[in-house]
Design an enzyme around this catalytic site. Structure first.
Site, short mmCIF file in Angstrom:
data_model
loop_
_atom_site.label_atom_id
_atom_site.label_comp_id
_atom_site.label_asym_id
_atom_site.label_seq_id
_atom_site.Cartn_x
_atom_site.Cartn_y
_atom_site.Cartn_z
CG HIS B 38 -72.70 67.08 36.88
ND1 HIS B 38 -71.74 67.80 36.47
CD2 HIS B 38 -73.76 67.47 36.17
CE1 HIS B 38 -71.80 67.81 35.00
NE2 HIS B 38 -73.29 68.02 34.37
CE LYS B 103 -62.96 60.00 26.71
NZ LYS B 103 -63.16 58.96 27.72
#
Lengths: 283, 184
Positions: B38, B103
């Site tokens: 990222h 999650k």
């Protein structure tokens, strides 16, 4: 002095580590099944069903239960009358861990704290193992093992309370930690609580508490009652499986208590995700 | 709660249909990325350089799989905790990403970006890595192989099951679910 060959130690530990990555132990399976049976939320129930299906598939096909195959954590009790011949116990455990993680196609998850590079090539594949040694009477070596994932470690906390805060303060601290954690540690979880000792002993006790089989009673009646009291309180939070909302957030609370300093009340909370992969051997 | 089958790349129309608690079966191409990947993607955007894949309509899965056994596309591949990507996701969403799979909780900036640019955050079941991997038909490392499990992979998925946790209307399943089931 009883002797154990280094190679035998490596072989036993390696087999245990490999098996634990793919086979959820009976106590964890039963605890998840119980959560499934008792859950009232349909959404949470469907998540628990996936978790049970996953465990079945993983053991049938020898696949890792979770992609986070954890750091390898060991509590080792070495008898005073036993000796490992041909190498050190630490080396044997590290050698077994590396071999199991490599051959089992498990993930190498140790890295440098600062630049975050994976240590698999310079230290070893998923090394070092996290090992806690103790020396005990007898001529056996007892090894307790857990594959400990990062998500549930990340929400774990320790604090030294004021003695006046007492049991209520401990309960509130545990509740705050689990409430703040919410969905992140992959509930339904097991909560290890280490009370007393010095700062580091509280933390170590909270980790060791997670090795106890879920569903077993604390042998100390006062602690057993306290565990049930905290468990009930935590399951009122409504977090549910994977945080989707539900009645089954915590499968068990395990407490280990130690004497502490007259000025202090150390408490540590170590959280275990639903994939409670642990095992033990005695040699 | 509705159930949908969707094929990537996702469109604004797809996103507008989705509400928290909906179950979506994803088909087509999704990309994997964790913390390190990222950071590199966001650095490329800031430098005005080309990304290793097309962000428009893309779905990014936060996962660091176990190594594949011989002859298999991927090892166990469940979601990792998403908050570690919170500082990067809004930038990627602004540049066309439509969905994230992970999650755990997201911060307000991510939820705001979902609302402003029409995107969603899907939850997958953590600790169900063996089961989820069955829905991944192929996997190919397309960038940063040196990151190992954190490399960017292109996955082809079939009926990959996810639940809408944050929708494009500001909804949050974790907050709503908890409100509904909390007892005092």
């Amino acid at each position: 002095m009883r002797e154990i060959a280094y190679e035998d130690l490596v072989k036993s530990v390696k087999a245990m580590v490999m098996h634990t990555a793919t086979h959820l132990p009976e106590d964890a399976l039963k605890a998840i099944q119980k959560a499934y049976d008792n859950e009232e939320s349909e959404v949470a129930k469907s998540v628990l069903k996936q978790i049970l299906d996953n465990a079945q598939l993983a053991s049938k096909e020898d696949r890792p239960l979770c992609q986070d195959t954890g750091l390898a954590v060991f509590f080792v009790n070495v008898g005073e009358d036993v000796k490992v011949v041909g190498g050190s116990i630490r080396d044997a455990i590290n050698e077994a861990t590396e071999a199991a993680y490599k051959e089992g196609y498990l993930r190498a998850s140790t890295c440098d704290c600062f630049d975050r590079h994976n240590l698999k090539d310079e230290v070893g594949y998923n090394l070092p193992a996290m090992i806690h040694f103790d020396i005990v009477p007898g001529d056996k070596i007892e090894i307790e093992y857990a594959a400990k994932g990062g998500g549930s470690e990340n929400v774990s906390r320790a604090r030294v309370l004021a003695p006046a805060q007492g049991k209520e303060g401990i309960k509130q601290f545990v509740k705050d930690v689990i409430s703040e954690a919410g969905p992140n540690p992959c509930p339904p979880i097991i909560v290890g609580v280490g009370i007393g000792g010095t700062f580091e002993i509280a933390a170590k006790s909270s980790k060791h508490a997670l090795f106890r089989e879920a569903g077993t009673k604390n042998p100390v009646p006062e602690l057993d009652a306290f565990e049930q009291e905290i468990l009930e309180e935590l399951n009122k939070l409504g977090i549910g499986a994977m945080g989707m909302g539900g009645t089954q957030t915590v499968m068990a609370v395990h407490i280990e208590k130690n004497p502490c300093h007259i000025a202090s009340l150390p408490v540590s909370v170590n959280v275990q995700c639903h994939s409670s992969r642990h095992s033990h051997i005695t040699l | 709660m509705a159930e949908y089958k969707m094929t990537t790349p996702l469109t604004n129309e797809d996103i507008e249909k989705l509400r928290i608690g909906d179950i979506v079966y994803l088909n087509g191409t999704i990309y994997t990325a964790r913390d390190a990947a990222h950071k590199r993607l966001v650095d490329l955007i800031e430098e005005g350089k080309e990304l290793p894949f097309d962000l428009q309509g893309s779905v990014i899965y936060f996962v660091g799989p176990t190594p594949p056994k011989p002859g298999e596309p991927i090892g166990s591949a469940g979601p990792t905790t998403s908050y570690r990507m919170d500082s990067y996701s809004p930038i990627l969403i602004k540049h066309g990403q439509k969905a994230m799979i992970g999650k755990g909780k997201r911060n307000q900036a991510v939820k705001d970006a979902c609302k402003e640019y029409k995107a969603v955050y899907f939850g997958a079941t953590g600790g169900a890595g063996a089961l989820i991997a069955q829905r991944i038909k192929s996997a190919e490392v397309i960038a940063y192989p040196e990151l190992g499990p954190e490399a960017i992979r292109r996955l082809e998925v079939e009926d990959f099951p996810v639940t809408v946790v944050n929708d494009s209307y500001g909804g949050d399943l974790y907050e709503e679910g908890r409100k509904k089931w909390a007892r005092d």
